[in-house]
Scaffold this motif. Sequence first.
Motif: not given
Length: 240
Positions: A62-65, A76-83
């Motif tokens: 599930e989010p966040p991912y 949750d680092p925020g929307p749209g963040l990449l690993s």
Amino acid sequence: MNGPGSTSQESSILARAGHGLRAAFRFTLDVALPPLCPSCREPLGDGAGLCAACWSKLSLIEPPYCARLGIPFVYDPGPGLLSMEAIANPPAYQRARAAVRYDEVAKTLVHGFKYSDRLDLAPMMGRWMARAGRELLSGADGLVPVPLHWRRLWGRRFNQSAALAGVISDIAGVPVLHGALRRLRATRQQVGLSQAQRAENVQGAFRIDAQGKAAVAGRRLVLVDVLVFARVVAAAKSTI
């Protein structure tokens, strides 16, 4: 002598009798062979899918991912963040999503589906994949199941990726593009290989022929693979 309506009446009686026999046969099978949990093989009673114990052990992603790879984040680092993986080694595709973490329950399902002719698992696994990849499927033009080499297809009896793609297609309304991708040679199992070894293993193993190019050129595609239980559900803009 039979009247004009005798034949149709007899056919109707036979059809009803046949339906009754089939229903009785299914009931007998249900009593003699109650449905079992595909993970632990415990009886499910009147249920379907996994038993409560195995369901509680399954880890749905599930989010966040990671917006690119679908790798779960601890917070949750925020929307749209990449690993870090997506930043260090950007993949050729735009996005990938996985349905579950590869734990013991998922491993049992994958092995049963791939190596034990458990085609009955396709609806359940396909539903999970469609749920995990819903944002990819909403803008997709076609599903491309990863093809098997003919020798592996002979051993497994059916293409598991194609079976999953069929379930996802029914749910999302996205057509399956059978034959768009062709496998040229057999490859090693990807399980246990590093990212670099995986890329080398499949180098030159697939091809899109002239007919396939016409079907996928300029379209948004979702690649469907059973690898590590729905691990690859990736969408990419075709550049052919």
